[in-house]
Design a protein around this motif. Sequence first.
Motif, PDB file in Angstrom:
ATOM      1  N   THR A 158       0.847  -1.171   0.000  1.00 30.73           N
ATOM      2  CA  THR A 158       0.000   0.000   0.000  1.00 30.73           C
ATOM      3  C   THR A 158       0.888   1.228   0.000  1.00 30.73           C
ATOM      4  N   VAL A 159       0.356   2.309  -0.477  1.00 25.09           N
ATOM      5  CA  VAL A 159       1.070   3.578  -0.399  1.00 25.09           C
ATOM      6  C   VAL A 159       0.710   4.193   0.945  1.00 25.09           C
ATOM      7  N   LEU A 160       1.730   4.484   1.731  1.00 25.56           N
ATOM      8  CA  LEU A 160       1.511   5.056   3.052  1.00 25.56           C
ATOM      9  C   LEU A 160       1.357   6.562   2.934  1.00 25.56           C
ATOM     10  N   MET A 161       0.171   7.026   3.320  1.00 25.44           N
ATOM     11  CA  MET A 161      -0.126   8.450   3.334  1.00 25.44           C
ATOM     12  C   MET A 161      -1.077   8.702   4.496  1.00 25.44           C
ATOM     13  N   HIS A 162      -1.356   9.946   4.778  1.00 17.55           N
ATOM     14  CA  HIS A 162      -2.221  10.256   5.915  1.00 17.55           C
ATOM     15  C   HIS A 162      -3.536   9.496   5.859  1.00 17.55           C
ATOM     16  N   ARG A 163      -4.179   9.435   4.691  1.00 14.62           N
ATOM     17  CA  ARG A 163      -5.508   8.818   4.631  1.00 14.62           C
ATOM     18  C   ARG A 163      -5.466   7.302   4.772  1.00 14.62           C
ATOM     19  N   THR A 164      -4.311   6.645   4.565  1.00 11.62           N
ATOM     20  CA  THR A 164      -4.238   5.186   4.704  1.00 11.62           C
ATOM     21  C   THR A 164      -3.519   4.738   5.975  1.00 11.62           C
ATOM     22  N   ALA A 165      -2.892   5.641   6.695  1.00 11.96           N
ATOM     23  CA  ALA A 165      -2.112   5.266   7.886  1.00 11.96           C
ATOM     24  C   ALA A 165      -2.968   4.536   8.914  1.00 11.96           C
TER      25      ALA A 165
ATOM     26  N   MET B 127       1.385  13.436   2.416  1.00 14.38           N
ATOM     27  CA  MET B 127       2.687  12.844   2.720  1.00 14.38           C
ATOM     28  C   MET B 127       3.011  12.895   4.201  1.00 14.38           C
ATOM     29  N   LEU B 128       3.428  11.758   4.731  1.00 17.02           N
ATOM     30  CA  LEU B 128       3.937  11.683   6.081  1.00 17.02           C
ATOM     31  C   LEU B 128       5.448  11.886   6.020  1.00 17.02           C
ATOM     32  N   THR B 129       6.013  12.419   7.074  1.00 13.73           N
ATOM     33  CA  THR B 129       7.472  12.482   7.139  1.00 13.73           C
ATOM     34  C   THR B 129       7.979  11.067   7.401  1.00 13.73           C
ATOM     35  N   ASP B 130       9.271  10.837   7.194  1.00 15.55           N
ATOM     36  CA  ASP B 130       9.842   9.525   7.493  1.00 15.55           C
ATOM     37  C   ASP B 130       9.669   9.183   8.972  1.00 15.55           C
ATOM     38  N   ASP B 131       9.795  10.180   9.851  1.00 16.16           N
ATOM     39  CA  ASP B 131       9.609   9.945  11.284  1.00 16.16           C
ATOM     40  C   ASP B 131       8.169   9.544  11.592  1.00 16.16           C
ATOM     41  N   GLU B 132       7.199  10.234  10.998  1.00 14.70           N
ATOM     42  CA  GLU B 132       5.793   9.883  11.209  1.00 14.70           C
ATOM     43  C   GLU B 132       5.505   8.466  10.715  1.00 14.70           C
ATOM     44  N   ALA B 133       6.036   8.139   9.539  1.00  8.95           N
ATOM     45  CA  ALA B 133       5.831   6.798   8.987  1.00  8.95           C
ATOM     46  C   ALA B 133       6.444   5.743   9.900  1.00  8.95           C
ATOM     47  N   GLY B 134       7.616   6.020  10.423  1.00 10.22           N
ATOM     48  CA  GLY B 134       8.272   5.085  11.334  1.00 10.22           C
ATOM     49  C   GLY B 134       7.458   4.846  12.598  1.00 10.22           C
ATOM     50  N   LEU B 135       6.859   5.893  13.134  1.00  9.57           N
ATOM     51  CA  LEU B 135       6.036   5.751  14.336  1.00  9.57           C
ATOM     52  C   LEU B 135       4.778   4.924  14.056  1.00  9.57           C
ATOM     53  N   VAL B 136       4.141   5.175  12.918  1.00  4.25           N
ATOM     54  CA  VAL B 136       2.960   4.396  12.539  1.00  4.25           C
ATOM     55  C   VAL B 136       3.345   2.931  12.409  1.00  4.25           C
ATOM     56  N   PHE B 137       4.450   2.663  11.746  1.00  2.00           N
ATOM     57  CA  PHE B 137       4.878   1.293  11.494  1.00  2.00           C
ATOM     58  C   PHE B 137       5.276   0.590  12.783  1.00  2.00           C
ATOM     59  N   ALA B 138       5.936   1.296  13.689  1.00  2.00           N
ATOM     60  CA  ALA B 138       6.387   0.702  14.950  1.00  2.00           C
ATOM     61  C   ALA B 138       5.221   0.265  15.832  1.00  2.00           C
ATOM     62  N   ALA B 139       4.058   0.866  15.669  1.00  2.00           N
ATOM     63  CA  ALA B 139       2.893   0.542  16.496  1.00  2.00           C
ATOM     64  C   ALA B 139       2.114  -0.669  15.990  1.00  2.00           C
ATOM     65  N   LEU B 140       2.488  -1.237  14.857  1.00  2.00           N
ATOM     66  CA  LEU B 140       1.732  -2.340  14.269  1.00  2.00           C
ATOM     67  C   LEU B 140       1.968  -3.657  15.002  1.00  2.00           C
ATOM     68  N   ARG B 141       0.939  -4.477  15.061  1.00  2.00           N
ATOM     69  CA  ARG B 141       1.039  -5.853  15.560  1.00  2.00           C
ATOM     70  C   ARG B 141       1.180  -6.748  14.335  1.00  2.00           C
ATOM     71  N   VAL B 142       2.298  -7.432  14.220  1.00  2.00           N
ATOM     72  CA  VAL B 142       2.585  -8.242  13.044  1.00  2.00           C
ATOM     73  C   VAL B 142       2.351  -9.717  13.372  1.00  2.00           C
ATOM     74  N   PRO B 143       1.431 -10.370  12.646  1.00  2.00           N
ATOM     75  CA  PRO B 143       1.191 -11.797  12.877  1.00  2.00           C
ATOM     76  C   PRO B 143       2.429 -12.632  12.563  1.00  2.00           C
ATOM     77  N   ALA B 144       2.605 -13.704  13.313  1.00  2.00           N
ATOM     78  CA  ALA B 144       3.732 -14.608  13.083  1.00  2.00           C
ATOM     79  C   ALA B 144       3.698 -15.119  11.643  1.00  2.00           C
ATOM     80  N   GLY B 145       4.847 -15.137  11.007  1.00  2.00           N
ATOM     81  CA  GLY B 145       4.970 -15.662   9.654  1.00  2.00           C
ATOM     82  C   GLY B 145       4.764 -14.645   8.546  1.00  2.00           C
ATOM     83  N   LEU B 146       4.330 -13.446   8.872  1.00  2.00           N
ATOM     84  CA  LEU B 146       4.126 -12.411   7.853  1.00  2.00           C
ATOM     85  C   LEU B 146       5.321 -11.461   7.875  1.00  2.00           C
ATOM     86  N   ARG B 147       5.971 -11.301   6.724  1.00  2.00           N
ATOM     87  CA  ARG B 147       7.075 -10.344   6.609  1.00  2.00           C
ATOM     88  C   ARG B 147       6.491  -8.967   6.327  1.00  2.00           C
TER      89      ARG B 147
END
Length: 187
Positions: A72-79, A115-135
Amino acid sequence: MNHDDGGRSVVSVTTNGWHLARRARELAGHVDAVRISLDGPDPARHDAIRGAGSFARATDGIRAAVAEGIQTVLMHRTASDLQDLIDLAHGIGAGGFTALQMLPIGAGAALPAEMLTDDEAGLVFAALRVPAGLRVRLRTRDAAGNFTVIRADGRVWRNTLNALNIGGVHPLRGAADLILTSRDGTV
Protein backbone atom coordinates in the motif's frame (compact mmCIF):
# COMPACT_ATOMS: atom_id res chain seq x y z
CA MET A 1 13.19 -4.56 -11.40
CA ASN A 2 15.45 -3.87 -8.46
CA HIS A 3 18.53 -5.39 -6.82
CA ASP A 4 18.55 -7.63 -3.77
CA ASP A 5 21.18 -7.36 -1.03
CA GLY A 6 23.53 -9.60 -3.03
CA GLY A 7 23.40 -7.33 -6.08
CA ARG A 8 21.23 -9.78 -8.07
CA SER A 9 18.53 -8.23 -10.23
CA VAL A 10 15.09 -8.97 -8.83
CA VAL A 11 12.04 -8.92 -11.06
CA SER A 12 8.74 -8.23 -9.37
CA VAL A 13 5.28 -7.47 -10.63
CA THR A 14 3.22 -4.85 -8.87
CA THR A 15 -0.39 -4.76 -9.93
CA ASN A 16 -3.77 -3.47 -8.87
CA GLY A 17 -4.90 -7.09 -9.25
CA TRP A 18 -7.68 -6.51 -11.77
CA HIS A 19 -6.48 -9.24 -14.14
CA LEU A 20 -4.23 -11.22 -11.82
CA ALA A 21 -6.66 -14.06 -11.12
CA ARG A 22 -6.65 -15.03 -14.80
CA ARG A 23 -2.95 -14.25 -15.42
CA ALA A 24 -1.32 -15.72 -12.28
CA ARG A 25 -0.30 -18.99 -13.95
CA GLU A 26 1.53 -17.10 -16.71
CA LEU A 27 3.64 -15.29 -14.10
CA ALA A 28 4.51 -18.37 -12.05
CA GLY A 29 8.21 -19.15 -12.30
CA HIS A 30 9.02 -15.98 -14.26
CA VAL A 31 9.14 -13.36 -11.52
CA ASP A 32 10.64 -13.20 -8.06
CA ALA A 33 7.61 -11.59 -6.45
CA VAL A 34 4.03 -10.54 -7.13
CA ARG A 35 2.73 -7.62 -5.10
CA ILE A 36 -0.81 -6.34 -5.17
CA SER A 37 -1.63 -2.76 -4.25
CA LEU A 38 -4.41 -2.34 -1.73
CA ASP A 39 -5.40 1.08 -0.46
CA GLY A 40 -7.87 -0.09 2.15
CA PRO A 41 -8.66 -3.27 4.10
CA ASP A 42 -12.22 -3.59 2.84
CA PRO A 43 -14.24 -2.77 -0.30
CA ALA A 44 -15.55 0.56 1.00
CA ARG A 45 -12.15 2.06 1.78
CA HIS A 46 -10.19 0.50 -1.10
CA ASP A 47 -12.83 1.09 -3.77
CA ALA A 48 -13.16 4.74 -2.69
CA ILE A 49 -9.62 5.22 -4.02
CA ARG A 50 -9.38 2.57 -6.78
CA GLY A 51 -12.93 2.30 -8.12
CA ALA A 52 -15.97 0.08 -7.58
CA GLY A 53 -15.23 -3.64 -7.63
CA SER A 54 -11.46 -3.25 -7.42
CA PHE A 55 -11.15 -4.73 -3.90
CA ALA A 56 -12.83 -7.99 -4.94
CA ARG A 57 -10.71 -8.26 -8.06
CA ALA A 58 -7.50 -7.54 -6.13
CA THR A 59 -8.22 -10.09 -3.39
CA ASP A 60 -9.22 -12.71 -5.99
CA GLY A 61 -5.86 -12.08 -7.65
CA ILE A 62 -4.01 -12.43 -4.36
CA ARG A 63 -5.63 -15.78 -3.73
CA ALA A 64 -4.90 -16.99 -7.28
CA ALA A 65 -1.27 -15.95 -7.19
CA VAL A 66 -0.63 -16.93 -3.57
CA ALA A 67 0.98 -13.56 -3.69
CA GLU A 68 4.38 -12.70 -2.31
CA GLY A 69 2.84 -9.70 -0.72
CA ILE A 70 0.42 -6.89 -0.53
CA GLN A 71 1.57 -3.33 -0.65
CA THR A 72 0.00 0.00 0.00
CA VAL A 73 1.07 3.58 -0.40
CA LEU A 74 1.51 5.06 3.05
CA MET A 75 -0.13 8.45 3.33
CA HIS A 76 -2.22 10.26 5.91
CA ARG A 77 -5.51 8.82 4.63
CA THR A 78 -4.24 5.19 4.70
CA ALA A 79 -2.11 5.27 7.89
CA SER A 80 -5.04 4.33 10.12
CA ASP A 81 -5.79 1.33 7.88
CA LEU A 82 -2.35 -0.31 8.09
CA GLN A 83 -3.19 -2.73 10.91
CA ASP A 84 -6.35 -3.86 9.11
CA LEU A 85 -4.36 -4.29 5.88
CA ILE A 86 -1.71 -6.37 7.67
CA ASP A 87 -4.41 -8.54 9.21
CA LEU A 88 -6.03 -8.94 5.77
CA ALA A 89 -2.69 -9.89 4.17
CA HIS A 90 -2.13 -12.54 6.82
CA GLY A 91 -5.72 -13.80 6.60
CA ILE A 92 -5.65 -14.41 2.85
CA GLY A 93 -2.24 -16.05 2.88
CA ALA A 94 0.04 -13.35 1.52
CA GLY A 95 3.69 -13.86 2.42
CA GLY A 96 4.44 -10.23 3.09
CA PHE A 97 3.22 -6.69 3.43
CA THR A 98 5.01 -3.53 2.30
CA ALA A 99 4.05 0.05 3.03
CA LEU A 100 5.55 2.36 0.42
CA GLN A 101 6.23 5.87 1.65
CA MET A 102 4.38 8.12 -0.80
CA LEU A 103 6.80 9.76 -3.22
CA PRO A 104 6.44 13.32 -4.51
CA ILE A 105 6.28 12.01 -8.08
CA GLY A 106 3.47 11.15 -10.47
CA ALA A 107 0.08 11.41 -8.74
CA GLY A 108 1.89 11.91 -5.41
CA ALA A 109 3.18 15.30 -6.55
CA ALA A 110 -0.38 16.62 -6.50
CA LEU A 111 -1.04 15.40 -2.93
CA PRO A 112 1.58 17.07 -0.71
CA ALA A 113 -0.80 17.23 2.28
CA GLU A 114 -1.06 13.41 2.22
CA MET A 115 2.69 12.84 2.72
CA LEU A 116 3.94 11.68 6.08
CA THR A 117 7.47 12.48 7.14
CA ASP A 118 9.84 9.53 7.49
CA ASP A 119 9.61 9.94 11.28
CA GLU A 120 5.79 9.88 11.21
CA ALA A 121 5.83 6.80 8.99
CA GLY A 122 8.27 5.09 11.33
CA LEU A 123 6.04 5.75 14.34
CA VAL A 124 2.96 4.40 12.54
CA PHE A 125 4.88 1.29 11.49
CA ALA A 126 6.39 0.70 14.95
CA ALA A 127 2.89 0.54 16.50
CA LEU A 128 1.73 -2.34 14.27
CA ARG A 129 1.04 -5.85 15.56
CA VAL A 130 2.58 -8.24 13.04
CA PRO A 131 1.19 -11.80 12.88
CA ALA A 132 3.73 -14.61 13.08
CA GLY A 133 4.97 -15.66 9.65
CA LEU A 134 4.13 -12.41 7.85
CA ARG A 135 7.07 -10.34 6.61
CA VAL A 136 6.45 -6.61 6.84
CA ARG A 137 8.55 -3.72 5.69
CA LEU A 138 8.37 0.02 5.36
CA ARG A 139 10.02 1.34 2.21
CA THR A 140 10.94 4.92 2.97
CA ARG A 141 11.56 7.60 0.40
CA ASP A 142 15.29 7.26 1.04
CA ALA A 143 15.20 3.58 0.05
CA ALA A 144 12.86 4.03 -2.92
CA GLY A 145 15.30 5.10 -5.59
CA ASN A 146 16.67 3.34 -8.64
CA PHE A 147 13.99 1.05 -9.94
CA THR A 148 12.55 0.46 -13.38
CA VAL A 149 8.85 0.11 -14.13
CA ILE A 150 7.55 -1.64 -17.22
CA ARG A 151 4.05 -0.39 -17.77
CA ALA A 152 1.21 -2.47 -19.17
CA ASP A 153 1.51 -0.52 -22.44
CA GLY A 154 5.09 -1.79 -22.87
CA ARG A 155 6.73 1.52 -22.06
CA VAL A 156 9.41 1.92 -19.43
CA TRP A 157 10.12 4.58 -16.83
CA ARG A 158 12.93 4.70 -14.36
CA ASN A 159 12.93 6.23 -10.91
CA THR A 160 16.06 8.22 -10.15
CA LEU A 161 18.44 7.43 -7.32
CA ASN A 162 17.03 10.14 -5.07
CA ALA A 163 13.38 9.24 -5.84
CA LEU A 164 12.38 12.84 -6.43
CA ASN A 165 11.46 12.44 -10.08
CA ILE A 166 10.84 9.85 -12.74
CA GLY A 167 12.96 9.56 -15.84
CA GLY A 168 11.20 9.90 -19.16
CA VAL A 169 8.87 7.21 -20.40
CA HIS A 170 10.25 5.41 -23.44
CA PRO A 171 9.53 2.19 -25.35
CA LEU A 172 11.03 -1.06 -24.07
CA ARG A 173 13.43 -1.96 -26.87
CA GLY A 174 15.69 -4.51 -25.21
CA ALA A 175 17.51 -5.69 -22.11
CA ALA A 176 19.64 -2.53 -21.92
CA ASP A 177 16.49 -0.54 -21.10
CA LEU A 178 16.16 -2.58 -17.90
CA ILE A 179 19.69 -2.22 -16.53
CA LEU A 180 19.94 -0.39 -13.24
CA THR A 181 23.01 1.15 -11.74
CA SER A 182 23.88 1.23 -8.06
CA ARG A 183 24.38 4.41 -6.09
CA ASP A 184 28.11 4.26 -6.91
CA GLY A 185 27.38 4.02 -10.65
CA THR A 186 28.11 0.31 -11.10
CA VAL A 187 25.71 -2.00 -12.86
